[in-house]
Design a protein around this motif. Structure first.
Motif, mmCIF file in Angstrom:
data_model
loop_
_atom_site.group_PDB
_atom_site.id
_atom_site.type_symbol
_atom_site.label_atom_id
_atom_site.label_comp_id
_atom_site.label_asym_id
_atom_site.label_seq_id
_atom_site.Cartn_x
_atom_site.Cartn_y
_atom_site.Cartn_z
ATOM 1 N N ASP A 156 0.923 -1.270 0.101
ATOM 2 C CA ASP A 156 0.057 0.006 0.058
ATOM 3 C C ASP A 156 0.851 1.267 0.090
ATOM 4 O O ASP A 156 0.384 2.406 0.021
ATOM 5 C CB ASP A 156 -0.949 -0.057 1.165
ATOM 6 C CG ASP A 156 -2.233 -0.972 0.968
ATOM 7 O OD1 ASP A 156 -2.609 -1.102 -0.133
ATOM 8 O OD2 ASP A 156 -2.582 -1.766 2.015
ATOM 9 N N SER A 157 2.155 1.350 0.084
ATOM 10 C CA SER A 157 2.866 2.402 0.001
ATOM 11 C C SER A 157 4.506 1.978 -0.463
ATOM 12 O O SER A 157 4.631 0.709 -0.395
ATOM 13 C CB SER A 157 2.965 2.985 1.637
ATOM 14 O OG SER A 157 3.812 2.174 2.213
ATOM 15 N N ILE A 158 5.143 3.142 -0.763
ATOM 16 C CA ILE A 158 6.526 2.885 -1.214
ATOM 17 C C ILE A 158 7.414 2.244 -0.130
ATOM 18 O O ILE A 158 8.234 1.431 -0.444
ATOM 19 C CB ILE A 158 7.048 4.075 -2.137
ATOM 20 C CG1 ILE A 158 8.153 3.735 -2.971
ATOM 21 C CG2 ILE A 158 7.087 5.165 -0.970
ATOM 22 C CD1 ILE A 158 8.756 4.778 -3.965
ATOM 23 N N GLU A 159 7.123 2.569 1.166
ATOM 24 C CA GLU A 159 7.766 2.247 2.425
ATOM 25 C C GLU A 159 7.732 0.689 2.398
ATOM 26 O O GLU A 159 8.843 0.030 2.578
ATOM 27 C CB GLU A 159 7.432 2.876 3.604
ATOM 28 C CG GLU A 159 7.913 4.454 3.483
ATOM 29 C CD GLU A 159 6.987 5.249 2.896
ATOM 30 O OE1 GLU A 159 5.795 5.148 2.395
ATOM 31 O OE2 GLU A 159 7.454 6.729 2.265
ATOM 32 N N GLU A 160 6.259 0.313 2.418
ATOM 33 C CA GLU A 160 6.186 -1.178 2.462
ATOM 34 C C GLU A 160 6.879 -1.944 1.181
ATOM 35 O O GLU A 160 7.466 -2.993 1.615
ATOM 36 C CB GLU A 160 4.572 -1.479 2.214
ATOM 37 C CG GLU A 160 4.003 -1.240 3.630
ATOM 38 C CD GLU A 160 2.513 -1.609 3.270
ATOM 39 O OE1 GLU A 160 2.280 -2.668 2.642
ATOM 40 O OE2 GLU A 160 1.701 -0.877 3.527
ATOM 41 N N LEU A 161 6.972 -1.184 0.188
ATOM 42 C CA LEU A 161 7.596 -2.054 -0.870
ATOM 43 C C LEU A 161 9.290 -1.983 -0.745
ATOM 44 O O LEU A 161 9.612 -2.958 -1.057
ATOM 45 C CB LEU A 161 7.529 -1.198 -2.433
ATOM 46 C CG LEU A 161 8.256 -1.402 -3.656
ATOM 47 C CD1 LEU A 161 7.460 -3.222 -4.012
ATOM 48 C CD2 LEU A 161 8.001 -0.743 -4.642
ATOM 49 N N CYS A 174 12.464 7.197 -9.083
ATOM 50 C CA CYS A 174 11.123 6.728 -9.847
ATOM 51 C C CYS A 174 9.981 6.680 -8.729
ATOM 52 O O CYS A 174 9.035 5.847 -9.118
ATOM 53 C CB CYS A 174 11.523 5.095 -10.196
ATOM 54 S SG CYS A 174 12.166 4.360 -8.575
ATOM 55 N N GLN A 175 10.062 7.573 -7.512
ATOM 56 C CA GLN A 175 9.201 7.599 -6.630
ATOM 57 C C GLN A 175 7.736 7.711 -7.247
ATOM 58 O O GLN A 175 6.550 6.988 -6.919
ATOM 59 C CB GLN A 175 9.713 8.435 -5.651
ATOM 60 C CG GLN A 175 8.421 8.499 -4.462
ATOM 61 C CD GLN A 175 8.844 9.442 -3.439
ATOM 62 O OE1 GLN A 175 9.977 9.885 -3.205
ATOM 63 N NE2 GLN A 175 8.086 9.598 -2.408
ATOM 64 N N ASP A 176 7.624 8.766 -8.297
ATOM 65 C CA ASP A 176 6.187 8.933 -8.562
ATOM 66 C C ASP A 176 5.642 8.110 -9.599
ATOM 67 O O ASP A 176 4.427 7.634 -9.604
ATOM 68 C CB ASP A 176 6.201 10.347 -9.494
ATOM 69 C CG ASP A 176 6.477 11.446 -8.769
ATOM 70 O OD1 ASP A 176 6.271 11.580 -7.512
ATOM 71 O OD2 ASP A 176 7.016 12.678 -9.233
ATOM 72 N N LEU A 177 6.449 7.393 -10.224
ATOM 73 C CA LEU A 177 6.216 5.953 -11.093
ATOM 74 C C LEU A 177 5.616 5.161 -10.299
ATOM 75 O O LEU A 177 4.730 4.332 -10.390
ATOM 76 C CB LEU A 177 7.117 5.735 -12.246
ATOM 77 C CG LEU A 177 7.379 6.565 -13.233
ATOM 78 C CD1 LEU A 177 8.629 6.155 -14.137
ATOM 79 C CD2 LEU A 177 5.991 6.750 -14.121
ATOM 80 N N GLU A 201 4.830 5.048 -6.960
ATOM 81 C CA GLU A 201 3.622 5.496 -6.251
ATOM 82 C C GLU A 201 2.231 5.160 -7.086
ATOM 83 O O GLU A 201 1.270 5.008 -6.767
ATOM 84 C CB GLU A 201 3.881 6.771 -5.456
ATOM 85 C CG GLU A 201 4.678 6.659 -4.399
ATOM 86 C CD GLU A 201 4.941 7.997 -3.642
ATOM 87 O OE1 GLU A 201 4.472 9.245 -4.433
ATOM 88 O OE2 GLU A 201 5.496 8.281 -2.667
ATOM 89 N N GLY A 202 2.491 5.607 -8.337
ATOM 90 C CA GLY A 202 1.277 5.505 -9.161
ATOM 91 C C GLY A 202 0.838 3.901 -9.610
ATOM 92 O O GLY A 202 -0.123 3.714 -9.549
ATOM 93 N N GLU A 203 2.208 3.354 -9.666
ATOM 94 C CA GLU A 203 1.803 1.728 -9.762
ATOM 95 C C GLU A 203 1.161 1.011 -8.587
ATOM 96 O O GLU A 203 0.388 0.302 -8.593
ATOM 97 C CB GLU A 203 3.024 0.945 -10.577
ATOM 98 C CG GLU A 203 3.679 1.233 -11.710
ATOM 99 C CD GLU A 203 2.396 0.815 -12.849
ATOM 100 O OE1 GLU A 203 1.888 0.108 -12.490
ATOM 101 O OE2 GLU A 203 2.818 1.500 -13.687
ATOM 102 N N ILE A 204 1.442 1.693 -7.256
ATOM 103 C CA ILE A 204 0.850 1.053 -6.279
ATOM 104 C C ILE A 204 -0.354 1.418 -6.226
ATOM 105 O O ILE A 204 -1.232 0.448 -5.665
ATOM 106 C CB ILE A 204 1.937 1.607 -5.137
ATOM 107 C CG1 ILE A 204 3.170 0.969 -4.998
ATOM 108 C CG2 ILE A 204 1.147 1.247 -3.525
ATOM 109 C CD1 ILE A 204 4.167 1.767 -3.986
ATOM 110 N N TYR A 205 -0.561 2.705 -6.526
ATOM 111 C CA TYR A 205 -2.161 3.141 -6.449
ATOM 112 C C TYR A 205 -2.980 2.281 -7.553
ATOM 113 O O TYR A 205 -4.022 1.728 -6.975
ATOM 114 C CB TYR A 205 -2.201 4.611 -6.653
ATOM 115 C CG TYR A 205 -3.643 4.844 -7.123
ATOM 116 C CD1 TYR A 205 -4.682 5.463 -5.794
ATOM 117 C CD2 TYR A 205 -4.110 5.303 -8.077
ATOM 118 C CE1 TYR A 205 -5.941 5.567 -5.879
ATOM 119 C CE2 TYR A 205 -5.492 5.638 -8.389
ATOM 120 C CZ TYR A 205 -6.378 5.777 -7.106
ATOM 121 O OH TYR A 205 -7.581 6.212 -7.322
ATOM 122 N N LEU A 206 -2.668 2.206 -8.611
ATOM 123 C CA LEU A 206 -3.320 1.469 -9.647
ATOM 124 C C LEU A 206 -3.649 -0.202 -9.283
ATOM 125 O O LEU A 206 -4.605 -0.712 -9.364
ATOM 126 C CB LEU A 206 -2.427 1.558 -10.917
ATOM 127 C CG LEU A 206 -2.722 3.024 -11.504
ATOM 128 C CD1 LEU A 206 -1.889 2.748 -12.857
ATOM 129 C CD2 LEU A 206 -4.198 3.224 -12.022
#
Length: 89
Positions: free
Chosen positions: A49-54, A67-70, A72-77
């Protein structure tokens, strides 16, 4: 007339298409050489659910921030896809 192929031929064609699809993939993170299709596949099979979890659960993303924006966008999708699959959306 419909052409019927053996399962061996079908598997061969599927493998060719997978390789072509990989060639068309975009690199999300240059530091770790992560492709967008690999990231989507991972996110679809892991409830991140978040880039930190990833960062904690996989070595897919470090803290280069390029690549943070990309990501985070993929996580949301991926979250939206999971919700739709569960009938929540």
């Amino acid at each position: 007339m419909r052409l019927i192929l053996s399962s061996q031929w079908q598997n061969g064609f599927n493998e060719i298409f997978r390789r072509i699809f990989r060639l068309m993939a975009e690199v999300v993170c240059l530091c770790n050489e992560v492709l967008d299709v690999d990231l989507r596949e991972y996110l679809d099979t892991h409830p991140i659910d978040s880039i930190e979890e990833l960062r904690e659960q996989a070595s897919i993303c470090n803290k280069c921030m390029q690549c943070q924006d990309l990501v985070e966008g993929e996580i949301y999708l991926a979250r939206v896809r999971r919700q739709r699959a569960a009938g929540q959306f």
